[in-house]
Write an enzyme that holds these catalytic residues in place. Structure first.
Site, short mmCIF file in Angstrom:
data_model
loop_
_atom_site.label_atom_id
_atom_site.label_comp_id
_atom_site.label_asym_id
_atom_site.label_seq_id
_atom_site.Cartn_x
_atom_site.Cartn_y
_atom_site.Cartn_z
N SER A 233 50.30 6.60 33.63
CA SER A 233 49.96 7.03 32.29
C SER A 233 51.00 8.03 31.80
O SER A 233 52.18 7.71 31.74
CB SER A 233 48.54 7.61 32.28
OG SER A 233 48.07 7.77 30.96
N HIS B 116 42.68 1.01 31.92
CA HIS B 116 43.33 2.27 32.27
C HIS B 116 42.50 3.11 33.22
O HIS B 116 43.04 3.91 33.98
CB HIS B 116 43.59 3.07 30.99
CG HIS B 116 44.69 4.06 31.10
ND1 HIS B 116 46.01 3.72 30.94
CD2 HIS B 116 44.67 5.39 31.34
CE1 HIS B 116 46.77 4.80 31.08
NE2 HIS B 116 45.98 5.83 31.33
#
Length: 736
Positions: A569, A700
């Site tokens: 990320s 995610h």
């Protein structure tokens, strides 16, 4: 030797845009469209390339890095499972738990009659692609609101179940992503956060426009009363809480991920249900982050960075809550960051505070102290400190809503599975409340030490180094350079604190070294530390990371050929910058769910909510910040030099791992940088591969245990193969 594997062809657009007078090339923009046939063909070819490379890696690796051995070991290291801190409601305790064999954690209720599982994501979805995003019991513990999402989308759907029967009594209510729930006493109503219906909104704004709503359980959500949010920033995230007596509603708002928040309070007793509420400002318009809640004693407690970058606790009367009336209760510490607060009392009708229990983080290591509730002064001697099992991390500090002397918290460190402890503030005694449901056999004998490294500008950066005890001399220095993973994040005020990690232990047990760097941009040293690594100062984060890497090489822990960097990320941006700025420093890179095209990041996923962290590419000065480090633009510049006759760049071996259900960071970032690196690299697939690993059905955030282990195995094997760990002869592999 394996036959060389050619990279898939990626055509290059002659696309150069004038952005505020800056010429910005974007030859791989076509890879932004996942539905385009050309993108799908390129991705399928990358899948094939990765599968062929992985087969070669697995044929080479043996010992603890062999696929079956490593998979089994990760299962063992994760076999203890997990238990969370309890949410007490009367005699019921609600908590999450995962046994060693469970794919997902479940929500359990413990009551005098025993324990029951209330929510099991695998029962909801046997395929394992549904994740539990959040849950909140009513104040009496009779009802439980919970949110689930599917396929990694994090698009939460809200439900309510009856705790006694397990039957659904409300929902589904959609558009509840990132929605806190605050129950009113009695369980008939709750406040929650929901996005406006997409009809009538621009397509690029449909994931924003949140509002706070009042909902009556069992009724159509279309009848909910809008309470708060109209006319405010469209990217606002909201927090809601209701005092135990039901009188006070506290609402917080922050624009995207900005390091500041506004707070309001409303007296619910002054209004009928359908009347607009009158909100009074607590802290609005200040450049500070503030959270607030009303205690059982009727005071409004505030945890704030206002005039205290490391945090302080203040109190105020909620009927007159403005900043001028705040009284500091626990002052800012010059070194430690104030993390959490719990207030204990006599319980029941005795609401007079007896102790303040405060959680701190000193250079990423937790401390818990005990204070006088009137003055905030720490208690003297041993009475002023809660003993902890080691140098680790504390989270929680949970009390009963009905009061009492007890505080529950979770503790973990690099070799300790999280466990829940109970601190009796009246007796000043700590005991184990709940261990993980299983045990880990044969934990490796490791040593953890903290190193301090000066960054480029002289700022001291700390890092945790985890290594096998038999790889160190009596002074703790390495006996020989070893394959090493350097992990970092450096953003959004997120702190990388000591925690149990099966990935770390499996790598170290196999003979490697694992290093976690506490970089600027994170929260390890407070808000000033965060702001020193954001916006115009983002390069500090990368400088810190490079400084730690250079130190590891210089101190004999590793060599550049044996050093891998790893991040996901925002941490994917970190290692993307590392591989394009310092390719000489690393032999391997694992770049997971990354941000990489910082010129166009705002256009995709949740990017527009991150402009306070990175800058706005629509503003000339801020575009310059982004162009200064954007990994994709740097690689495109390298490629342009190659096309003009210059030398190709010797990038390290790089593995991008992306998740097609990711609605936060679009996989297009990895596609575009992978294409640019493959086109510009001076090294072929056999020498230093640039690979893309795609996964569908996940996003995610949370995922099933088997998927987590499968991903970790392949990432560790990639790094081991490139750095020589587990490879016969111990040398870096030169075949693809």
């Amino acid at each position: 030797m394996d036959a060389p594997l050619p990279y898939p062809t990626a055509h290059e657009l002659d696309l150069v845009e004038d952005l505020h007078g800056r010429a910005v090339a974007d030859p791989f923009r076509w890879l932004e469209d996942a539905a385009d046939a050309a993108t799908q063909a390129w991705s399928a070819a990358q899948d094939d390339l990765y599968a062929r490379h992985l087969a070669g890696v697995r044929a080479r690796l043996g010992g603890p890095l062999a696929t079956s051995t490593l998979t089994d070991r990760l299962h063992t290291l994760l076999g203890a499972g997990f238990v969370g801190t309890p949410a007490w409601r009367g005699e019921r305790a609600f908590f999450t738990r995962r046994t060693g064999g469970q794919e997902h954690a479940v929500v359990v209720v413990r009551e005098p009659a025993g324990e029951r599982v209330l929510i099991d994501p695998v029962v909801l979805d046997p395929a394992g692609t549904t994740t539990l995003d959040a849950w909140q019991p009513s104040k009496e513990g009779d009802l439980l609101a919970y949110q689930v999402s599917s396929g990694g989308t994090e698009e939460s759907v809200l439900h309510v179940l009856d705790v006694a029967t397990g039957e659904l009594v409300d929902g589904p209510i959609d558009r509840a992503r990132y929605s806190p729930v605050a129950w009113l006493p009695g369980g008939e109503e709750l406040f929650y956060v929901r996005r406006l219906a997409p009809e009538g909104l621009p397509a690029d704004e449909q994931q924003y426009h949140r509002r706070v709503w009042r909902h009556r359980v069992g009724t159509d959500a279309a009848e909910d009363v809008e309470v708060f949010g109209a006319g405010l920033d469209l990217t606002n995230y909201y927090g809601v809480s209701v005092s135990r007596d039901g009188r006070w509603l506290v609402v917080t708002a922050s624009a995207g991920t900005a390091p500041r928040s506004d707070v309001w309070v409303a007296d619910l007793t002054l209004h009928a249900r359908d009347e607009p509420l009158t909100f009074v400002e607590v802290a609005v318009g200040w450049d500070a982050d503030t959270s607030a809640w009303v205690g059982r004693d009727g005071r409004l407690y505030l945890h704030t960075t206002l005039d205290a970058p490391r945090g302080r606790i203040a109190v105020v009367d909620p009927t007159d809550p403005g900043v001028p009336h705040w009284r500091t209760l626990v002052a800012e510490d010059p070194e430690a960051v104030l993390e959490d607060l719990a207030v204990t009392d006599g319980g029941g009708v005795d609401t007079e505070p007896q102790r303040l229990v405060v959680g701190w983080r000193r250079h990423a290591v937790s401390e818990v102290t005990v204070h006088d509730p009137s003055t905030g002064a720490p208690l003297p001697g041993d009475a002023g400190r809660v003993p902890l099992p080691g140098l680790g991390s504390v989270s929680g500090l949970v009390t009963r809503p009905d009061g009492g002397p007890d505080v529950w918290f979770s503790y973990t460190d690099h070799t300790s599975v999280p466990a829940v402890h109970r601190f009796d503030a009246a007796a000043a005694a700590t005991s184990l409340w709940a261990a993980a449901p299983g045990a880990v056999a044969d934990l490796p004998d490791v040593r953890v030490q903290v190193i301090e490294v000066p960054s480029l500008d002289g700022t001291i950066v700390r890092a945790f180094v985890v290594a096998r005890a038999d790889a160190l001399d009596d002074a703790g220095a390495p006996l020989a350079p070893a394959p090493t993973i350097l992990y970092g994040y450096g953003g959004f005020q997120i702190s990388l604190d000591p925690s149990y990690s099966a990935t770390t232990l499996a790598w170290v047990e196999a003979g490697g070294v694992y290093v976690v760097a506490n970089l600027r941009g994170g929260g390890e040293e407070g808000e000033d530390w965060h702001r020193a690594g954001m916006r115009a100062h983002k390069q500090h984060v990368f400088d810190d990371f490079h400084a730690v890497g250079d130190h590891l090489v210089g101190a004999g822990w590793t060599t550049p050929a044996q050093l891998a960097c790893w991040g996901g990320s925002n941490g994917g941006l970190l290692v993307g910058a590392a591989l394009t700025q310092r390719p000489d420093l690393f032999g391997a890179v694992v770049c997971s769910a990354p941000l990489l095209d910082m010129v166009r990041y705002q256009r995709f996923g949740l990017g527009v909510t991150w402009t306070e962290e990175y800058g706005d590419a629509g503003t000339p000065r801020e575009l310059d910040w982004l162009l200064g480090y954007s990994p994709y633009q740097r690689a495109v510049t390298d490629l342009a030099a190659v096309r003009a006759g210059g030398e190709r760049r010797a990038y390290p071996a790089t593995l991008f791992t992306v998740f097609e259900g990711d609605t936060r960071v679009d996989p297009l970032h990895a596609r575009k940088l992978a294409a640019a690196l493959q086109a510009a690299t001076a090294r072929d697939v056999a020498d230093a591969p640039v690979l893309v690993r795609r996964e569908t059905g996940v996003g995610h955030g949370g995922r099933a245990l088997s998927r987590t282990i499968g991903l970790t195995v392949e990432q560790l094997q990639f790094v081991a193969d490139r750095t020589g760990l587990g490879v016969p002869g111990g040398e870096q592999s030169q075949v693809g």
